[in-house]
Write an enzyme that holds these catalytic residues in place. Sequence first.
Site, short mmCIF file in Angstrom:
data_model
loop_
_atom_site.label_atom_id
_atom_site.label_comp_id
_atom_site.label_asym_id
_atom_site.label_seq_id
_atom_site.Cartn_x
_atom_site.Cartn_y
_atom_site.Cartn_z
CB SER A 45 -0.93 0.01 1.23
OG SER A 45 -0.19 -0.25 2.41
CG ASP A 83 1.85 -6.80 1.30
OD1 ASP A 83 1.41 -7.96 1.31
OD2 ASP A 83 1.13 -5.80 1.33
CE LYS A 112 -0.51 -8.52 3.33
NZ LYS A 112 -1.20 -8.52 2.01
CD GLU A 114 -2.94 -8.95 -2.66
OE1 GLU A 114 -3.60 -9.12 -3.72
OE2 GLU A 114 -2.65 -7.81 -2.23
CD GLU A 181 -7.99 -5.29 1.43
OE1 GLU A 181 -8.09 -4.10 1.07
OE2 GLU A 181 -6.93 -5.94 1.31
#
Length: 263
Positions: A45, A83, A112, A114, A181
């Site tokens: 982010s 991330d 992390k 996704e 999320e």
Amino acid sequence: MIKKMTISSIQKAKGKTPLVMITAYDALFASLFESSCDMILVGDSLNMSFAGKSDTLSATMEQMLYHTKAVCNGAKNSFIICDMPFGTYTNKSDALMNSIKVFQQTEADCVKIEGGTEKADIVKHLTSNGIAVCGHIGLLPQSVRSEGGYKVKGKTNAECLSLIADARAIEDAGAFCLVIEGVKADVAEEVASSVDIPVIGIGSGANVDGQVLVFSDMLGLFEEFTPKFVKKYVDGAKIVREAVDKYADEVKSKEFPQEIHTY
């Protein structure tokens, strides 16, 4: 000294004590968050909050390594999550190679990833090779272009069943926790109860095992837009502007520096 969380203590918190996660991208803010938060996420982010991009997709491995090093320097007693940016874990070999870079070049505790069932084999490959993994299911920011926007998940029974399957697949692959999320609150609660690992929510209601927010959102520093799920705990942008305006006025009027500030 703050006692650092471990994978074991994070897992033991499930169903007992809600876990607090926050993002950070530099040593300064990481040091400020360390005493209050269980985990610090060096999120991609940063590509939006600090690089001014419209999404996270152009974040690079080099960027993530740089910012993770900085966060680790500022919060030496925090559990740090790095991330993995878009395109760095499309196959097992690339995922392992890039995750090894994180572990060798930073003090991060895990990476992390996704994705759900479709990424379970990659997560399994990483955990089988000594890489701790935090999963991420539901709304996936790295899939924003392929999905045509940021879309809330869990609106249908089929989506609910798919999310449960995703969570179980990531757990079975060896992930010690996962982020969920942009999922309807009742569905997120069901997902959390379907696995034995902690499920950390963002925009997914209160009945999960913890929460994560982007710090520049919750401190009111990022003004371009504010997601519905974000609570602003302070109007940081206003405070900063007022302070800088006062500084500028005092410089122009020669009120600053005073004798106390002069050698």
